[in-house]
Design a protein around this motif. Structure first.
Motif, PDB file in Angstrom:
ATOM      1  N   ALA A 262       6.802  14.749 -76.590  1.00 48.85           N
ATOM      2  CA  ALA A 262       5.805  15.809 -76.773  1.00 48.85           C
ATOM      3  C   ALA A 262       4.750  15.773 -75.677  1.00 48.85           C
ATOM      4  N   ALA A 263       4.393  14.588 -75.215  1.00 51.14           N
ATOM      5  CA  ALA A 263       3.408  14.475 -74.132  1.00 51.14           C
ATOM      6  C   ALA A 263       4.012  14.884 -72.795  1.00 51.14           C
ATOM      7  N   ALA A 264       5.272  14.532 -72.564  1.00 49.91           N
ATOM      8  CA  ALA A 264       5.912  14.812 -71.276  1.00 49.91           C
ATOM      9  C   ALA A 264       6.455  16.237 -71.172  1.00 49.91           C
ATOM     10  N   GLN A 265       6.814  16.825 -72.302  1.00 51.79           N
ATOM     11  CA  GLN A 265       7.386  18.171 -72.316  1.00 51.79           C
ATOM     12  C   GLN A 265       6.547  19.093 -73.203  1.00 51.79           C
ATOM     13  N   PRO A 266       5.402  19.521 -72.741  1.00 44.83           N
ATOM     14  CA  PRO A 266       4.526  20.329 -73.594  1.00 44.83           C
ATOM     15  C   PRO A 266       5.109  21.701 -73.947  1.00 44.83           C
ATOM     16  N   THR A 267       6.177  22.112 -73.269  1.00 41.65           N
ATOM     17  CA  THR A 267       6.788  23.409 -73.593  1.00 41.65           C
ATOM     18  C   THR A 267       7.634  23.353 -74.864  1.00 41.65           C
ATOM     19  N   LEU A 268       8.001  22.159 -75.289  1.00 43.57           N
ATOM     20  CA  LEU A 268       8.751  22.032 -76.544  1.00 43.57           C
ATOM     21  C   LEU A 268       7.821  22.324 -77.707  1.00 43.57           C
ATOM     22  N   HIS A 269       8.225  23.222 -78.569  1.00 44.24           N
ATOM     23  CA  HIS A 269       7.385  23.581 -79.712  1.00 44.24           C
ATOM     24  C   HIS A 269       7.391  22.441 -80.725  1.00 44.24           C
ATOM     25  N   TRP A 270       6.226  22.104 -81.245  1.00 45.83           N
ATOM     26  CA  TRP A 270       6.077  20.980 -82.167  1.00 45.83           C
ATOM     27  C   TRP A 270       6.894  21.170 -83.440  1.00 45.83           C
ATOM     28  N   PHE A 271       7.012  22.408 -83.918  1.00 45.33           N
ATOM     29  CA  PHE A 271       7.770  22.647 -85.148  1.00 45.33           C
ATOM     30  C   PHE A 271       9.266  22.423 -84.918  1.00 45.33           C
ATOM     31  N   ALA A 272       9.775  22.903 -83.778  1.00 45.46           N
ATOM     32  CA  ALA A 272      11.194  22.702 -83.462  1.00 45.46           C
ATOM     33  C   ALA A 272      11.498  21.220 -83.310  1.00 45.46           C
ATOM     34  N   LEU A 273      10.610  20.505 -82.662  1.00 47.48           N
ATOM     35  CA  LEU A 273      10.789  19.067 -82.479  1.00 47.48           C
ATOM     36  C   LEU A 273      10.775  18.341 -83.831  1.00 47.48           C
ATOM     37  N   GLY A 274       9.838  18.707 -84.701  1.00 42.26           N
ATOM     38  CA  GLY A 274       9.771  18.115 -86.041  1.00 42.26           C
ATOM     39  C   GLY A 274      11.012  18.414 -86.864  1.00 42.26           C
ATOM     40  N   LEU A 275      11.525  19.635 -86.772  1.00 44.02           N
ATOM     41  CA  LEU A 275      12.720  20.022 -87.523  1.00 44.02           C
ATOM     42  C   LEU A 275      13.952  19.259 -87.043  1.00 44.02           C
ATOM     43  N   VAL A 276      14.117  19.152 -85.740  1.00 42.78           N
ATOM     44  CA  VAL A 276      15.281  18.456 -85.184  1.00 42.78           C
ATOM     45  C   VAL A 276      15.259  16.977 -85.553  1.00 42.78           C
ATOM     46  N   VAL A 277      14.098  16.347 -85.467  1.00 45.48           N
ATOM     47  CA  VAL A 277      14.001  14.937 -85.822  1.00 45.48           C
ATOM     48  C   VAL A 277      14.271  14.743 -87.311  1.00 45.48           C
ATOM     49  N   ALA A 278      13.733  15.627 -88.141  1.00 46.20           N
ATOM     50  CA  ALA A 278      13.954  15.517 -89.589  1.00 46.20           C
ATOM     51  C   ALA A 278      15.439  15.644 -89.929  1.00 46.20           C
ATOM     52  N   VAL A 279      16.117  16.579 -89.314  1.00 50.88           N
ATOM     53  CA  VAL A 279      17.557  16.758 -89.566  1.00 50.88           C
ATOM     54  C   VAL A 279      18.342  15.533 -89.099  1.00 50.88           C
ATOM     55  N   GLY A 280      18.024  15.018 -87.920  1.00 51.49           N
ATOM     56  CA  GLY A 280      18.707  13.824 -87.413  1.00 51.49           C
ATOM     57  C   GLY A 280      18.462  12.606 -88.285  1.00 51.49           C
ATOM     58  N   GLN A 281      17.221  12.424 -88.724  1.00 55.48           N
ATOM     59  CA  GLN A 281      16.893  11.298 -89.594  1.00 55.48           C
ATOM     60  C   GLN A 281      17.640  11.392 -90.924  1.00 55.48           C
ATOM     61  N   LEU A 282      17.641  12.576 -91.533  1.00 58.32           N
ATOM     62  CA  LEU A 282      18.309  12.726 -92.826  1.00 58.32           C
ATOM     63  C   LEU A 282      19.820  12.586 -92.694  1.00 58.32           C
ATOM     64  N   ALA A 283      20.379  13.033 -91.584  1.00 59.18           N
ATOM     65  CA  ALA A 283      21.826  12.866 -91.374  1.00 59.18           C
ATOM     66  C   ALA A 283      22.179  11.381 -91.332  1.00 59.18           C
ATOM     67  N   GLY A 284      21.390  10.595 -90.639  1.00 60.36           N
ATOM     68  CA  GLY A 284      21.646   9.156 -90.563  1.00 60.36           C
ATOM     69  C   GLY A 284      21.368   8.448 -91.872  1.00 60.36           C
ATOM     70  N   LYS A 285      20.250   8.772 -92.511  1.00 57.85           N
ATOM     71  CA  LYS A 285      19.895   8.115 -93.770  1.00 57.85           C
ATOM     72  C   LYS A 285      20.847   8.496 -94.898  1.00 57.85           C
TER      73      LYS A 285
END
Length: 177
Positions: free
Chosen positions: A31-54
């Motif tokens: 998020a610090a290095a790529q400020p063009t990435l939207h925070w909501f999209a980043l949060g959604l992708v991480v949440a999906v990846g975490q839940l897939a693994g868990k």
């Protein structure tokens, strides 16, 4: 942008399986290095990846996923080998017996109060206390409905990681104690 989101999905999935990988640090850095990435999209992708693994741990604890026969046989052969008695092994057996008793009592309590487990799991998915890995396994052991597991986990993880992605400067100061 799509490339970074795919990499983020992979890191989130791997951090769910291998707890030493810190997806929080990755999200803050990205998020610090790529400020063009939207925070909501980043949060959604991480949440999906975490839940897939868990979900793998959840399904294994629930008994829906079985170990491959080769791993299962090796594990049981090691557990049931005849070994000479030792004081250390007896102490360990006594400790695990105590833990098993506590886990059974907790499982019974979760069955009697299913909303308590849902609340604990939801809070854990946001705050991380109790540890999210532990509540994931416990959710499987008490047979929390899959829909509840996914809904509470996805909502909590989205809140956690969207907040991290939205304010990397605030949270990155916590890493420099």
């Amino acid at each position: 942008m799509l490339g970074w989101l795919c990499v983020t999905l992979g890191v989130a999935f791997s951090s769910a399986l291998i707890p030493v990988v810190s997806v929080e640090v990755f999200v803050l850095g990205l998020a610090a290095a790529q400020p063009t990435l939207h925070w909501f999209a980043l949060g959604l992708v991480v949440a999906v990846g975490q839940l897939a693994g868990k979900s793998i741990f959840y399904l294994a604890a629930r008994g829906s996923i079985k170990l491959p026969k080769k791993l299962h046989d090796k594990l049981h052969a090691r557990l049931h080998r005849e070994r000479p008695p030792s004081a250390r092994r007896e102490r360990w057996h006594a400790r695990t017996e105590w833990l098993r008793t506590k886990l059974d009592a907790l499982r019974d309590r979760c069955h009697r109060h299913p909303h308590w487990m849902t609340g604990t799991y939801g809070v854990s998915s946001i705050v991380g206390l109790p540890p999210f890995m532990a509540t994931t396994v416990l959710a499987g052991l008490v047979r929390m409905p899959l829909s509840t597991f996914l809904a509470a986990g996805l909502a909590g993880r989205m809140i956690r990681f969207s907040a991290l992605a939205a304010a990397p400067a605030v949270f990155s100061g916590w890493l420099h104690f």
